[in-house]
Design a protein around this motif. Structure first.
Motif, PDB file in Angstrom:
ATOM      1  N   GLN A 151     -10.730  -3.629 -27.268  1.00  0.00           N
ATOM      2  CA  GLN A 151     -10.688  -3.879 -28.713  1.00  0.00           C
ATOM      3  C   GLN A 151      -9.298  -4.295 -29.181  1.00  0.00           C
ATOM      4  N   LYS A 195      -8.263  -7.976 -26.670  1.00  0.00           N
ATOM      5  CA  LYS A 195      -8.968  -9.238 -26.949  1.00  0.00           C
ATOM      6  C   LYS A 195      -8.255 -10.072 -28.009  1.00  0.00           C
ATOM      7  N   ASN A 196      -7.407  -9.425 -28.811  1.00  0.00           N
ATOM      8  CA  ASN A 196      -6.710 -10.168 -29.857  1.00  0.00           C
ATOM      9  C   ASN A 196      -5.277 -10.534 -29.493  1.00  0.00           C
ATOM     10  N   ILE A 208     -13.922 -16.594 -26.588  1.00  0.00           N
ATOM     11  CA  ILE A 208     -13.483 -15.191 -26.697  1.00  0.00           C
ATOM     12  C   ILE A 208     -13.936 -14.442 -25.446  1.00  0.00           C
ATOM     13  N   LEU A 213     -15.506 -11.612 -22.832  1.00  0.00           N
ATOM     14  CA  LEU A 213     -16.797 -10.913 -22.814  1.00  0.00           C
ATOM     15  C   LEU A 213     -16.670  -9.409 -23.022  1.00  0.00           C
ATOM     16  N   GLU A 224     -29.288  -4.217 -21.143  1.00  0.00           N
ATOM     17  CA  GLU A 224     -28.586  -5.446 -21.520  1.00  0.00           C
ATOM     18  C   GLU A 224     -28.106  -6.104 -20.233  1.00  0.00           C
ATOM     19  N   PRO A 225     -28.823  -7.105 -19.729  1.00  0.00           N
ATOM     20  CA  PRO A 225     -28.371  -7.752 -18.490  1.00  0.00           C
ATOM     21  C   PRO A 225     -26.983  -8.371 -18.694  1.00  0.00           C
ATOM     22  N   PRO A 236     -23.746 -10.920 -16.842  1.00  0.00           N
ATOM     23  CA  PRO A 236     -23.501 -11.898 -15.780  1.00  0.00           C
ATOM     24  C   PRO A 236     -22.726 -11.307 -14.599  1.00  0.00           C
ATOM     25  N   VAL A 289     -15.611 -15.694 -20.440  1.00  0.00           N
ATOM     26  CA  VAL A 289     -15.492 -15.971 -21.878  1.00  0.00           C
ATOM     27  C   VAL A 289     -16.800 -16.530 -22.420  1.00  0.00           C
ATOM     28  N   ARG A 290     -16.943 -16.399 -23.734  1.00  0.00           N
ATOM     29  CA  ARG A 290     -18.100 -16.981 -24.395  1.00  0.00           C
ATOM     30  C   ARG A 290     -17.623 -17.758 -25.612  1.00  0.00           C
ATOM     31  N   PRO A 291     -18.368 -18.789 -25.994  1.00  0.00           N
ATOM     32  CA  PRO A 291     -17.974 -19.538 -27.188  1.00  0.00           C
ATOM     33  C   PRO A 291     -18.246 -18.695 -28.424  1.00  0.00           C
ATOM     34  N   PHE A 292     -17.424 -18.880 -29.434  1.00  0.00           N
ATOM     35  CA  PHE A 292     -17.580 -18.140 -30.683  1.00  0.00           C
ATOM     36  C   PHE A 292     -17.221 -19.089 -31.821  1.00  0.00           C
ATOM     37  N   SER A 293     -18.048 -19.092 -32.867  1.00  0.00           N
ATOM     38  CA  SER A 293     -17.800 -20.021 -33.982  1.00  0.00           C
ATOM     39  C   SER A 293     -17.549 -19.282 -35.278  1.00  0.00           C
TER      40      SER A 293
END
Lengths: 528, 528
Positions: free
Chosen positions: B55, B58-59, B146, B148, B257-258, B260, B489-493
């Motif tokens: 938490q 990540k920033n 961002i 995971l 919650e599967p 990756p 990472v995952r895309p975040f908008s």
């Protein structure tokens, strides 16, 4: 023009004996056409053709694939009024929506065509050799994206065009270089056949290999399961329910060769509304959200199904106003009697939970398949205790959760499953105090919206339509926007390869004039 | 300095009662230290700390993370000779290899630090608003990558440094913004503890949150399984056997919650050698491949375990020459007695199949844990009939398959499981006739090499180290090179977000001066 048959590659085929019809939900009657479920043999033939087509199609230039995609868009438009009429008769959605969705579908195809014409998308990287490097010479390595292979796409019930036969999954897979085997949605099989005929016509006109596209019909899960389990299928795209998506993910993960499934499975799209926002513009928010909750009979994956706020002296008035405004909006026809049935049942199931109060509900007689809008509320405490309150009620339904404090609200957000979107309605002046709320929300969603509504998914490169499980099965991808092509490609590297055998994207002369990362710098320059 | 304990965040902890020791395979004795398997409680604490650290972490800015990664590299070097001695005593690998691998590990960390300092890697995309657009105004949408969340990394047996505690998976996950919980490899737990101490020291020096890294010990599968099943763990990296990787994939896919898993599971790395190449330079090829097959006792995931050729009058001489040259290379110590045992058993199992002939085999007494190099051959026909011949024999072993024709060779390639690499040894003059072979090979591999050897995996942006299943669990990613960060990472908008709340990468003023895709154009310009 509708035959009720499958397209097995370019050929119409209906060898089976199991049939189904679509339903006109407005009239509550069956439509005239009978659709023949594909047989095992037809499925086998479609996959074999697809695999064969892949061996050719994977080497086609971006320009050639772009012509194909643009021609599909042209041929969809050329279907004219028959497509619009079939769409409305199979979905109960109004003509305006049909035309809008057709436009969006065509725009998506053209957006991928533009992407392919330009060619930078495939992330070409070149690291040149250095024979003098110590202790070992450095080889020449060049990387490009290549397609995965035949992709099976499952159509969405709620977007008979834009997320179905020639929708985002199909367009992105074809753009990537993957043939597509479409599992038509049984609720709009006629629309699917018409769009499939446009794709086949475009394929024939632009010299695509037979098998580049097939359209497979079937009303249960048998045909879809056979497709996902087929060893020659290399990836799956799905938009639909959590149970359907999970079943496909499980089938795919348990194959001898597991394959990626991108399943977009739904969401309740939490919206946080601060007391300050309610105080400043509660009526306006109520109007906007009454509209967003009921838009398209609430049948959007980004429908705001969960409104979160913190108790203040204005809370009750706001909630009552929202309920009143939502109930004033005329009820609309749902996609199918089964969807209406599930909407009512799921709405009742949530309402029946301890502590849930109905704020407003359309109860006067509405047309058979219209959706009676419903707004309910519950306390934060009770929401935290009961996971059944987290369930998506697909349709014009929203649960307002009234928390006692910001801490409780954050706890509620932290306890949510993954979501496509999260929205914050707040005054600019209070944002500096809301970092903890924003951080919590970011952990649970793929897109965050400020002072807007989650409905309306812009098709653009910056869009993320996906999110932590179960919003989507793999949060590392998006289903909307040109980046959705990344679901269907894999990186591939050539080491010390003769220039003449490299794809154009990686040749020394850079014949496509694309941007490439060469020895760490983005450039269009040739390699010497 | 080695305590045998776990690092639970920054603290050494050894509450358990189950212990194991590592083995010095050269001396065939146990090393002195006793390693304490983590308890359930310690695992729980490590994950809780990791989630909490996430938490904050990540920033953190790219620059701050880069300082951390560079400091890890410094602290690894500062471990000095103790690290090198521990490495060699736990792996049987020579000192030169230890030093080389340490350099590679540090280079990987520094490469990610460079990536973060630059900042373009995170694929910032900005589509600006257009209030005048019809029928609806266009919102402002901005996309970034961002992290995971907490990542569990399983160390590889064969790279005690570069693919272990501070190896590629750890470096890429930390770079992405994900805390790492390391499952130390039981064969080199001492090396792991030393490297972990360097990471913890770097974390404390650079102000990283406690929990950014933990090092968990255990010799069976219990501890690893507990980590992968933990709800707060969001992704897994693994390098190892097919059975181990599959088990983890299955655990991860069957979670509520599967999550990756990127598992790099091994490969037999087919090498196609044309009769023309043998005729032109057979002796040279035999020497080169005798070296590649025996390099590092054959303990590389890109070891050439399968040589494919088409029968000619020179084939037998070439194969015999290769066998002779391979047998002349001095045998080397394997990583562990169990690896030696499996090598011999698997090699014997392949040799015992119908039609397999042993070409050469080191049979004179070799040191207890040295690997007796073995070259065997079989006909294409028999290879096609027997899947047991496809199995990886981890160590200095290669199976030569002699096909009757090019068609049969293509059939052999088409029947192979997914592979990390494929190699072609051919004369430039015959390449124009080999497109069908190249195409078939491309379908099965992640990297294709011309007139070289697959061993030696260059760490660069253009590298793909991965491939169709089971070479890796998801062919859409690479385990080597800076692009390996995309696994975590995952895309975040952000939609219509106030500029002050956007991350620096997306702010109007572009304070990081990075390249961004703004309304379709790559630019460093500000937004007005």
């Amino acid at each position: 023009m509708i035959t009720g048959k499958n397209y097995i590659g370019n050929k119409l085929s209906g060898k089976g004996t199991i049939t189904h019809r679509t339903i006109n939900p407005k009239l509550n009657i069956e439509n005239p056409y009978e659709f023949v479920q594909a047989t095992e043999e037809e499925v086998e033939e479609a996959v074999a053709l697809s695999e064969k087509a892949f061996q050719e199609y994977k080497n086609y230039s971006g320009k050639k694939k772009a012509i194909f995609l643009n021609t599909i868009a042209d041929e969809i438009l050329a279907l004219g009024d028959e497509l619009i009429q079939t769409y409305t008769s199979e979905s109960g959605l109004p003509e305006g929506r049909a035309m809008g969705e057709r436009g969006r579908t065509m725009n998506q195809l053209r957006a991928f065509a533009n992407l392919l014409e330009e060619g930078t998308w495939n992330n070409s990287v070149i690291d040149t050799a250095d024979a003098s490097r110590e202790p070992a010479p450095k080889p020449d390595i060049r990387r490009i994206n290549i397609p995965l292979g035949p992709v099976v796409v499952f159509a969405a019930s709620n977007f008979p065009l834009a997320f179905s036969t020639a929708g985002g999954d199909t367009a992105s897979a074809l753009a990537a270089g993957c043939p597509v085997i479409m599992k038509a949605h049984s609720m709009h099989a006629g629309t699917s056949e018409l769009v499939a005929s446009a794709i086949i016509k475009a394929a024939e006109k632009t010299g695509m290999p037979n098998g580049i596209f097939s359209n497979i019909t079937g009303s249960g899960r048998v045909v879809g399961a056979a497709l996902v389990k087929h060893p020659k299928v290399k990836a799956v795209g799905f938009t639909g329910s959590i149970s359907g998506g999970k079943a496909l993910c499980s089938l795919a993960a348990n194959r001898e060769e597991p394959i990626p499934v991108f399943a977009e499975m739904g969401s309740i799209n939490p919206v946080i509304i601060t007391p300050e926002a309610i105080a400043a513009r509660g009526e306006n928010i109520a109007s906007t959200y009454a509209g967003s909750i009921t838009l398209g009979a609430g049948q959007f994956c980004t429908n705001p199904g969960l409104l979160l706020t913190i108790k203040s002296d204005k809370t009750d008035d706001f909630i009552n106003d929202l309920g009143k405004k939502a109930a004033e909006i005329e009820s609309q026809c749902m996609l199918h009697p089964n969807i209406k049935r599930d909407f009512v049942a799921n709405g009742n199931s949530v309402s029946a939970q301890a502590g849930v109060e109905v704020v407003s509900e359309i109860i006067e007689a509405v047309a058979e398949n219209n959706a009676p809008t419903k707004i309910v509320k519950v306390s934060g405490e009770q929401f935290l205790e009961n996971n059944k309150l987290h369930q998506e009620v697909f349709g014009p339904f929203s649960l307002v959760v009234v928390c006692d404090s910001k801490e409780e609200l954050i706890e509620v957000v932290n306890g949510l499953e993954g979501q496509l979107t999260g929205t914050i309605l707040a005054e600019e002046s209070e944002l500096s105090t809301m970092n903890d709320v924003l951080q919590a929300l970011q952990n649970r969603v793929g897109r965050i919206i400020f002072n807007g509504v989650p409905t309306g998914v812009e098709v653009c490169a910056a869009m993320t339509h996906g999110g932590p499980f179960p919003a989507s099965s793999d949060s590392r991808f998006t289903a909307v926007g040109v980046n959705s092509i990344n679901r269907w490609v894999r990186p591939f590297s050539y080491q010390d390869f003769p220039d003449s055998l490299l794809p154009d994207e990686l040749k020394n002369s850079n014949p496509l004039q694309i941007l490439r990362l060469v020895d760490g710098s983005l450039t269009k320059d040739k390699i010497n």
